[in-house]
Motif scaffolding. Structure first.
Motif, PDB file in Angstrom:
ATOM      1  N   LEU A  90       0.851  -1.171   0.000  1.00  0.00           N
ATOM      2  CA  LEU A  90       0.000   0.000   0.000  1.00  0.00           C
ATOM      3  C   LEU A  90       0.897   1.235   0.000  1.00  0.00           C
ATOM      4  N   GLN A  91       0.316   2.392   0.196  1.00  0.00           N
ATOM      5  CA  GLN A  91       1.117   3.616   0.211  1.00  0.00           C
ATOM      6  C   GLN A  91       2.103   3.575   1.380  1.00  0.00           C
ATOM      7  N   GLY A  92       3.278   4.068   1.123  1.00  0.00           N
ATOM      8  CA  GLY A  92       4.304   4.043   2.154  1.00  0.00           C
ATOM      9  C   GLY A  92       4.889   2.652   2.290  1.00  0.00           C
ATOM     10  N   ARG A  93       5.130   2.239   3.507  1.00  0.00           N
ATOM     11  CA  ARG A  93       5.731   0.933   3.760  1.00  0.00           C
ATOM     12  C   ARG A  93       4.704  -0.110   4.185  1.00  0.00           C
ATOM     13  N   SER A  94       3.462   0.288   4.295  1.00  0.00           N
ATOM     14  CA  SER A  94       2.450  -0.653   4.776  1.00  0.00           C
ATOM     15  C   SER A  94       2.136  -1.711   3.724  1.00  0.00           C
ATOM     16  N   ARG A  95       1.705  -2.867   4.210  1.00  0.00           N
ATOM     17  CA  ARG A  95       1.357  -3.982   3.334  1.00  0.00           C
ATOM     18  C   ARG A  95      -0.020  -4.522   3.710  1.00  0.00           C
ATOM     19  N   GLU A  96      -0.647  -5.137   2.736  1.00  0.00           N
ATOM     20  CA  GLU A  96      -1.966  -5.719   2.954  1.00  0.00           C
ATOM     21  C   GLU A  96      -1.935  -7.175   2.533  1.00  0.00           C
ATOM     22  N   GLU A  97      -2.447  -8.045   3.407  1.00  0.00           N
ATOM     23  CA  GLU A  97      -2.516  -9.463   3.088  1.00  0.00           C
ATOM     24  C   GLU A  97      -3.948  -9.852   2.757  1.00  0.00           C
ATOM     25  N   GLU A  98      -4.096 -10.658   1.730  1.00  0.00           N
ATOM     26  CA  GLU A  98      -5.411 -11.138   1.305  1.00  0.00           C
ATOM     27  C   GLU A  98      -5.324 -12.648   1.152  1.00  0.00           C
ATOM     28  N   THR A  99      -6.291 -13.338   1.714  1.00  0.00           N
ATOM     29  CA  THR A  99      -6.348 -14.785   1.546  1.00  0.00           C
ATOM     30  C   THR A  99      -7.668 -15.179   0.902  1.00  0.00           C
ATOM     31  N   GLY A 100      -7.647 -16.256   0.180  1.00  0.00           N
ATOM     32  CA  GLY A 100      -8.851 -16.724  -0.480  1.00  0.00           C
ATOM     33  C   GLY A 100      -8.686 -18.170  -0.907  1.00  0.00           C
ATOM     34  N   SER A 101      -9.606 -18.607  -1.715  1.00  0.00           N
ATOM     35  CA  SER A 101      -9.599 -19.981  -2.218  1.00  0.00           C
ATOM     36  C   SER A 101      -9.698 -19.948  -3.731  1.00  0.00           C
ATOM     37  N   GLY A 102      -9.550 -21.095  -4.345  1.00  0.00           N
ATOM     38  CA  GLY A 102      -9.678 -21.216  -5.790  1.00  0.00           C
ATOM     39  C   GLY A 102      -9.904 -22.665  -6.155  1.00  0.00           C
ATOM     40  N   VAL A 103     -10.162 -22.886  -7.426  1.00  0.00           N
ATOM     41  CA  VAL A 103     -10.383 -24.250  -7.887  1.00  0.00           C
ATOM     42  C   VAL A 103      -9.677 -24.446  -9.227  1.00  0.00           C
ATOM     43  N   ILE A 104      -8.989 -25.581  -9.366  1.00  0.00           N
ATOM     44  CA  ILE A 104      -8.264 -25.892 -10.598  1.00  0.00           C
ATOM     45  C   ILE A 104      -9.249 -26.407 -11.641  1.00  0.00           C
ATOM     46  N   LEU A 105      -9.192 -25.803 -12.843  1.00  0.00           N
ATOM     47  CA  LEU A 105     -10.096 -26.173 -13.930  1.00  0.00           C
ATOM     48  C   LEU A 105      -9.336 -26.138 -15.251  1.00  0.00           C
ATOM     49  N   THR A 106      -9.945 -26.664 -16.297  1.00  0.00           N
ATOM     50  CA  THR A 106      -9.392 -26.578 -17.645  1.00  0.00           C
ATOM     51  C   THR A 106     -10.374 -25.855 -18.544  1.00  0.00           C
ATOM     52  N   SER A 107      -9.888 -25.461 -19.737  1.00  0.00           N
ATOM     53  CA  SER A 107     -10.723 -24.717 -20.676  1.00  0.00           C
ATOM     54  C   SER A 107     -10.464 -25.215 -22.095  1.00  0.00           C
ATOM     55  N   SER A 108     -11.502 -25.131 -22.910  1.00  0.00           N
ATOM     56  CA  SER A 108     -11.346 -25.496 -24.328  1.00  0.00           C
ATOM     57  C   SER A 108     -10.615 -24.410 -25.107  1.00  0.00           C
ATOM     58  N   LYS A 109     -10.418 -23.249 -24.482  1.00  0.00           N
ATOM     59  CA  LYS A 109      -9.794 -22.114 -25.171  1.00  0.00           C
ATOM     60  C   LYS A 109      -8.280 -22.073 -25.016  1.00  0.00           C
ATOM     61  N   ALA A 110      -7.727 -22.861 -24.117  1.00  0.00           N
ATOM     62  CA  ALA A 110      -6.271 -22.874 -23.917  1.00  0.00           C
ATOM     63  C   ALA A 110      -5.886 -24.187 -23.242  1.00  0.00           C
ATOM     64  N   SER A 111      -4.690 -24.636 -23.505  1.00  0.00           N
ATOM     65  CA  SER A 111      -4.212 -25.877 -22.899  1.00  0.00           C
ATOM     66  C   SER A 111      -3.620 -25.600 -21.529  1.00  0.00           C
ATOM     67  N   GLY A 112      -3.578 -26.625 -20.714  1.00  0.00           N
ATOM     68  CA  GLY A 112      -2.971 -26.493 -19.404  1.00  0.00           C
ATOM     69  C   GLY A 112      -3.999 -26.409 -18.292  1.00  0.00           C
ATOM     70  N   PHE A 113      -3.495 -26.031 -17.099  1.00  0.00           N
ATOM     71  CA  PHE A 113      -4.340 -25.957 -15.909  1.00  0.00           C
ATOM     72  C   PHE A 113      -4.435 -24.508 -15.444  1.00  0.00           C
ATOM     73  N   PHE A 114      -5.612 -24.172 -14.899  1.00  0.00           N
ATOM     74  CA  PHE A 114      -5.869 -22.801 -14.468  1.00  0.00           C
ATOM     75  C   PHE A 114      -6.624 -22.828 -13.143  1.00  0.00           C
ATOM     76  N   VAL A 115      -6.337 -21.819 -12.313  1.00  0.00           N
ATOM     77  CA  VAL A 115      -7.086 -21.637 -11.073  1.00  0.00           C
ATOM     78  C   VAL A 115      -8.084 -20.508 -11.287  1.00  0.00           C
ATOM     79  N   VAL A 116      -9.342 -20.790 -11.003  1.00  0.00           N
ATOM     80  CA  VAL A 116     -10.379 -19.760 -11.044  1.00  0.00           C
ATOM     81  C   VAL A 116     -10.650 -19.304  -9.615  1.00  0.00           C
ATOM     82  N   THR A 117     -10.651 -17.990  -9.410  1.00  0.00           N
ATOM     83  CA  THR A 117     -10.886 -17.436  -8.086  1.00  0.00           C
ATOM     84  C   THR A 117     -11.594 -16.092  -8.260  1.00  0.00           C
ATOM     85  N   ASN A 118     -11.694 -15.326  -7.178  1.00  0.00           N
ATOM     86  CA  ASN A 118     -12.298 -13.990  -7.259  1.00  0.00           C
ATOM     87  C   ASN A 118     -11.249 -12.945  -7.619  1.00  0.00           C
ATOM     88  N   CYS A 119     -11.674 -11.961  -8.368  1.00  0.00           N
ATOM     89  CA  CYS A 119     -10.782 -10.869  -8.737  1.00  0.00           C
ATOM     90  C   CYS A 119     -10.272 -10.139  -7.497  1.00  0.00           C
TER      91      CYS A 119
END
Length: 489
Positions: free
Chosen positions: A84-113
């Motif tokens: 953040l501004q100055g020397r301060s920091r912000e921690e954010e934790t969340g979850s996600g789920v591994i999925l695949t897509s027909s639009k690209a190869s490989g593995f992807f995690v979908v989570t919240n923005c």
């Protein structure tokens, strides 16, 4: 912020009869409420029967265990650290789920923005179910749906499978998975409480695609981005928010439906952004049953148009102020949030057939969808006062009422004045005026245009108080009312 009214929840009791062998274990009736102990022989018999016989409850429990076992390896815990501004920091934790897509190869995690937004790649840690910690190769975000996609590379990854949120009904059982309070591999159980929830204030973000599934499965801080799972073990939602006064679970959680989440994921992987269509209208967020009755609609339905922007697809198609969009591309419109989703996620350039309610009858029209990003500048309110002009001293936006508008709003065709389209939050008249009131006179001067109103205010500039004559609710017993406006000098 003012605290909401208490939410009263009635909790019933589920009574389950358990048949053991050929008979039923009976317990003597006593006035005492305390449980009576079984003798040793009966206790051993019950244990044997419980260990050898199955029941619907046991079968259901085994099904939930199977679902948890097959999906847990795909659920991840995410930790982010932002400066953040100055020397301060912000921690954010969340979850996600591994999925695949027909639009690209490989593995992807979908989570919240909101979990990963504005966080450098090397400050995002993804904790896999087997204890490994990796970092993403790339991140795509879409704030307008509150979704993000993270490209990951690792061995022995297991992807979950998308389900179809359109097949989910109210009452269907679901599991919420994630890392509440950092406790990874947590599973909670509940049902779908409602569908199509909108009008949610999600922090500082402006999420325009609001079509949430509501669930009572426990969702707590840290669950954001985790999957909502159906009884086939498939992802039918991405957990996003809770309604709570304490900040913790109170039985009201919201998930982004998989139909929307999968589309957003595919668009991000294919284009890097989410192209959204646009027609060029401002919709009435406060369209209610009473207003629908005025328009002679059978019930509250559709989305009412408050404003049509110039040189937009809507203006070229002939859409008008006061129209109620009932059907869009063959889909009945529930409300303004529903129409926003239908429009924004339709292909750009597609010709859409619409049905609108105008002057107490249905009107069909065709509209060609345009690219919302190209029209972002045009989305500002038009400067033309005939489209709705601001009256800054009064905190109002008004529009001249003509015969066509009067008929659509239920007023007499001869009614003339200025239609109230919007009131500022600080509007001094907010306690006395309502949307779609008609301002007929200021002092003793009739007002039929913005110029009339400006002139009347100027002529009475020395007066601290002015009497306003308004028309309201043509179906009410008294429609003409007088309101006193106190100037705020």
């Amino acid at each position: 912020m003012r605290a909401p009214a208490p939410l009263i929840v009635s909790v019933g009791m589920l009574i389950v009869g358990i048949t053991l062998g050929a008979g039923i274990v009976s317990f003597p009736s006593h006035r005492s409420a305390e449980a009576q102990p079984l003798d040793g022989i009966t206790t051993e018999r019950v244990y044997r029967e419980l260990s050898t016989e199955s029941s619907p409850l046991q079968e259901g429990s085994l099904q939930l265990a199977k679902i948890s076992a097959v999906t847990t390896p795909s659920v991840v815990h995410i930790q982010c650290e932002r400066r953040l501004q100055g020397r301060s920091r912000e921690e954010e934790t969340g979850s996600g789920v591994i999925l695949t897509s027909s639009k690209a190869s490989g593995f992807f995690v979908v989570t919240n923005c909101h979990v990963v937004d504005k966080t450098p790649l090397d400050s995002i840690s993804i904790h896999l179910s087997d204890g490994r910690v990796i970092q993403p190769d790339k991140v795509w975000t879409d704030a307008e749906s509150d979704l993000a996609v993270l490209k990951i590379t690792a061995t022995n990854l297991i992807a979950a499978k998308w389900g179809d949120s359109r097949k989910i009904e109210i009452g269907h059982m679901v599991l919420a998975m994630g890392s509440p309070f950092g406790l990874s591999r947590s599973v909670t159980f509940g049902i779908i409480s409602a569908k199509g929830r909108g009008k949610l204030q999600l922090g500082k973000s402006e999420v325009i695609n609001q079509d949430f599934l509501q669930t009572d499965a426990a969702i707590n801080p840290g669950n954001s981005g985790g999957p909502l799972i159906d009884l086939q073990g498939r992802v039918i939602g991405i957990n996003t928010a809770i309604a709570s006064r304490s900040g913790h679970n109170e039985g009201i959680g919201f998930s982004i439906p998989s139909l929307l989440a999968q589309r957003i994921m595919d668009q991000l992987l294919e284009h890097g952004v989410v192209p959204r269509a646009w027609i060029g209208v401002k919709l009435d967020e406060n369209f209610e049953a009473k207003a629908a009755m005025k328009l002679r609609l059978e019930r509250l339905q559709g989305a009412r148009v408050n404003e049509v922007f110039e040189n937009s697809p809507a203006s070229r198609a002939g859409l008008q102020f006061g129209d109620v969009v009932l059907n869009f591309d063959g889909v009945d419109v529930h409300d303004h949030d529903h129409l926003i989703n239908l429009v924004s996620l339709s292909p750009i350039g597609k010709q859409i057939h619409m049905s609108v309610w105008r002057a107490q009858k249905k009107v069909s029209m065709t509209i060609m969808l345009a690219d919302r990003s190209d029209l972002r500048k045009t989305s500002e309110a038009p400067a033309n006062p005939l489209r709705g002009g601001p009256v800054r001293p009064m905190g109002l936006i008004v529009h001249p009422l003509d015969e066509d508008l009067a008929k659509q709003l239920g007023y007499e065709p001869t009614t003339r004045g200025l239609l109230v389209l919007k009131m500022d939050r600080e509007c001094p008249l907010s306690g006395n005026l309502k949307l779609y009131d008609v301002l007929e006179q200021v002092g003793r001067s009739p007002v039929r245009s913005l110029e009339d109103l400006t002139r009347a205010l100027a002529e009475n500039d020395e007066m601290e108080s002015l009497v306003l004559k308004i028309q309201r609710d043509p179906q009410a017993s008294t429609t003409a009312q007088l309101v006193i406006w106190q100037r705020d000098r």
